[in-house]
Design a protein around this motif. Sequence first.
Motif, mmCIF file in Angstrom:
data_model
loop_
_atom_site.group_PDB
_atom_site.id
_atom_site.type_symbol
_atom_site.label_atom_id
_atom_site.label_comp_id
_atom_site.label_asym_id
_atom_site.label_seq_id
_atom_site.Cartn_x
_atom_site.Cartn_y
_atom_site.Cartn_z
ATOM 1 N N PRO A 54 48.504 -91.541 -31.650
ATOM 2 C CA PRO A 54 47.791 -90.758 -30.636
ATOM 3 C C PRO A 54 46.989 -91.587 -29.648
ATOM 4 N N LEU A 55 46.684 -92.849 -29.970
ATOM 5 C CA LEU A 55 45.881 -93.692 -29.084
ATOM 6 C C LEU A 55 46.737 -94.534 -28.136
ATOM 7 N N LEU A 56 48.040 -94.398 -28.200
ATOM 8 C CA LEU A 56 48.935 -95.257 -27.437
ATOM 9 C C LEU A 56 48.711 -95.111 -25.936
ATOM 10 N N GLU A 57 48.482 -96.252 -25.263
ATOM 11 C CA GLU A 57 48.234 -96.271 -23.816
ATOM 12 C C GLU A 57 49.200 -97.172 -23.064
ATOM 13 N N GLU A 58 49.933 -98.018 -23.776
ATOM 14 C CA GLU A 58 50.818 -98.971 -23.098
ATOM 15 C C GLU A 58 52.139 -99.072 -23.843
ATOM 16 N N ILE A 59 53.232 -98.999 -23.080
ATOM 17 C CA ILE A 59 54.575 -99.172 -23.629
ATOM 18 C C ILE A 59 55.339 -100.129 -22.730
ATOM 19 N N GLU A 60 56.002 -101.086 -23.355
ATOM 20 C CA GLU A 60 56.961 -101.907 -22.630
ATOM 21 C C GLU A 60 58.281 -101.884 -23.384
ATOM 22 N N CYS A 61 59.365 -101.697 -22.648
ATOM 23 C CA CYS A 61 60.711 -101.822 -23.212
ATOM 24 C C CYS A 61 61.596 -102.423 -22.116
ATOM 25 N N PRO A 85 51.211 -87.948 -22.494
ATOM 26 C CA PRO A 85 50.990 -87.855 -21.041
ATOM 27 C C PRO A 85 49.837 -88.730 -20.560
ATOM 28 N N GLN A 86 48.983 -89.196 -21.503
ATOM 29 C CA GLN A 86 47.848 -90.043 -21.131
ATOM 30 C C GLN A 86 48.227 -91.513 -21.008
ATOM 31 N N LEU A 87 49.522 -91.860 -21.135
ATOM 32 C CA LEU A 87 49.947 -93.254 -21.076
ATOM 33 C C LEU A 87 49.445 -93.913 -19.794
ATOM 34 N N LYS A 88 48.842 -95.104 -19.943
ATOM 35 C CA LYS A 88 48.235 -95.795 -18.799
ATOM 36 C C LYS A 88 49.115 -96.896 -18.217
ATOM 37 N N ARG A 89 49.913 -97.565 -19.066
ATOM 38 C CA ARG A 89 50.703 -98.700 -18.594
ATOM 39 C C ARG A 89 52.140 -98.589 -19.109
ATOM 40 N N ALA A 112 63.160 -92.726 -12.089
ATOM 41 C CA ALA A 112 61.960 -92.612 -11.249
ATOM 42 C C ALA A 112 61.467 -91.170 -11.197
ATOM 43 N N PHE A 113 62.374 -90.218 -11.031
ATOM 44 C CA PHE A 113 61.976 -88.814 -10.992
ATOM 45 C C PHE A 113 61.376 -88.381 -12.333
ATOM 46 N N ALA A 114 61.935 -88.862 -13.437
ATOM 47 C CA ALA A 114 61.408 -88.506 -14.761
ATOM 48 C C ALA A 114 59.996 -89.048 -14.948
ATOM 49 N N ILE A 115 59.742 -90.264 -14.480
ATOM 50 C CA ILE A 115 58.398 -90.849 -14.564
ATOM 51 C C ILE A 115 57.420 -90.035 -13.720
ATOM 52 N N ALA A 116 57.835 -89.685 -12.501
ATOM 53 C CA ALA A 116 56.968 -88.910 -11.602
ATOM 54 C C ALA A 116 56.635 -87.544 -12.181
ATOM 55 N N GLU A 117 57.586 -86.943 -12.901
ATOM 56 C CA GLU A 117 57.378 -85.612 -13.463
ATOM 57 C C GLU A 117 56.535 -85.618 -14.736
ATOM 58 N N SER A 118 56.543 -86.750 -15.483
ATOM 59 C CA SER A 118 56.016 -86.719 -16.848
ATOM 60 C C SER A 118 54.805 -87.592 -17.108
ATOM 61 N N LEU A 119 54.578 -88.625 -16.297
ATOM 62 C CA LEU A 119 53.541 -89.613 -16.612
ATOM 63 C C LEU A 119 52.532 -89.694 -15.473
ATOM 64 N N HIS A 120 51.734 -88.666 -15.345
ATOM 65 C CA HIS A 120 50.813 -88.538 -14.208
ATOM 66 C C HIS A 120 49.569 -89.422 -14.330
ATOM 67 N N GLU A 121 49.300 -89.985 -15.518
ATOM 68 C CA GLU A 121 48.076 -90.765 -15.725
ATOM 69 C C GLU A 121 48.304 -92.270 -15.638
ATOM 70 N N GLY A 164 53.626 -88.390 -7.785
ATOM 71 C CA GLY A 164 53.459 -87.838 -9.127
ATOM 72 C C GLY A 164 52.477 -88.597 -9.988
ATOM 73 N N CYS A 165 52.145 -89.827 -9.602
ATOM 74 C CA CYS A 165 51.209 -90.663 -10.375
ATOM 75 C C CYS A 165 50.030 -91.033 -9.472
ATOM 76 N N PRO A 166 49.124 -90.106 -9.221
ATOM 77 C CA PRO A 166 48.061 -90.328 -8.236
ATOM 78 C C PRO A 166 47.033 -91.373 -8.646
#
Length: 375
Positions: free
Chosen positions: A136-143, A161-165, A218-227, A249-251
């Motif tokens: 639940p604390l995950l803020e960064e993902i790289e793949c 949805p709170q993913l930061k990086r 890109a569209f999936a990121i814009a729709e799902s990862l607003h933070e 989508g990512c203001p």
Amino acid sequence: MDLPLSKSPVRDWSQLPLDPLSSIFMKLGAIEILMGAGLVCRSWLAAAKTPELWRFVDMTRHKLIFLKNAGTMCAMAKEAINRSNGRIESFWAQQFVTSELLDYIMTRANSLKSIRLIACAYFWDMSLVKVADQCPLLEEIECSYQNRTAEFFRSIGSLRPQLKRLRIHMEEWYDSDQIKREMEEESRGRYDYGDESEDDEPEEESFEAWEARKNEGAFAIAESLHELRLLQMAGNSLTNKGLYAILEGCPHLECLDISNCSNLRVDDELRARCTKLKHVWLPGQLNKARCPDLHVIGENEGEDYSKVMQSLSEEEDMHLYSEGGSDDGSYGGNYWQDYPSPPSSPDESSRPDLSKVTCDDTRFYTEDHEHYCPV
């Protein structure tokens, strides 16, 4: 009359107190502790098992990653995770991660904030999605260096949805269309019996269809990862349309790496839309962004080309590993006999403090930044 020189007392390094030892080990990487420092003696092994050492596990940019097989490296990663006693906050790995290891992390790393997987081709998307679901604390993902589907980004966005990086950069040479064309040509060449007519030629794809396909991620990121605050997608196939969707989508986006994105047209409109960002790395330009977080770990970074070292066999690897990780005090005394010197540690300064990291914090500069972060 010359007085004889007094002999200095022999220092017994095994008698160092636990706290100083732990502080010293904090300067080492996970691989050095597992394969070197923790095998010296009982007291050093006790210090090497301090859970605080294993909050940040970095198994990248190390030459042994390229010498050991995936099974050995996964066994070492599991030991590092076990030693964290559930406190691990960051796990970085290169090349060797498998779906089975991700399942192991999922059940033992509820405090995980950052997971970075560089050029890891042995796991399914769903395995990483499960990790996101259980952390639940995950803020960064790289793949990075492996193509991910749009559905993967939607799944991550629905769970975290709170993913930061997010870091999903690819090599500049990667061209999915070219790869697809080559596979089709190879297939036709293999099964071509000369009886196909010209009417059997595949219908040419329209520009609209091509652009929609290139922008699916890109569209999936814009729709799902607003933070999102940071997005690295160098070498991605997106076009201007996909980039604009992300910016809308990512203001909260602050740092953006779109270098080596060959389908982007860098014009006045694109530059104007990026002016609100703090740090931007555009295609065809040197990176002038003073943002250490935009450092890219190379697919083969850390591999030692200067000498050829014969790797230990799997049986020797697992035997020595079991000796180093045992609780009865047994050790692999000749662990390094096949190596001329211990492996070098990754640059400690490149490791961000996850609780306080900021894009402008110059404490995290490394030598690798010098060529694209001029002062």
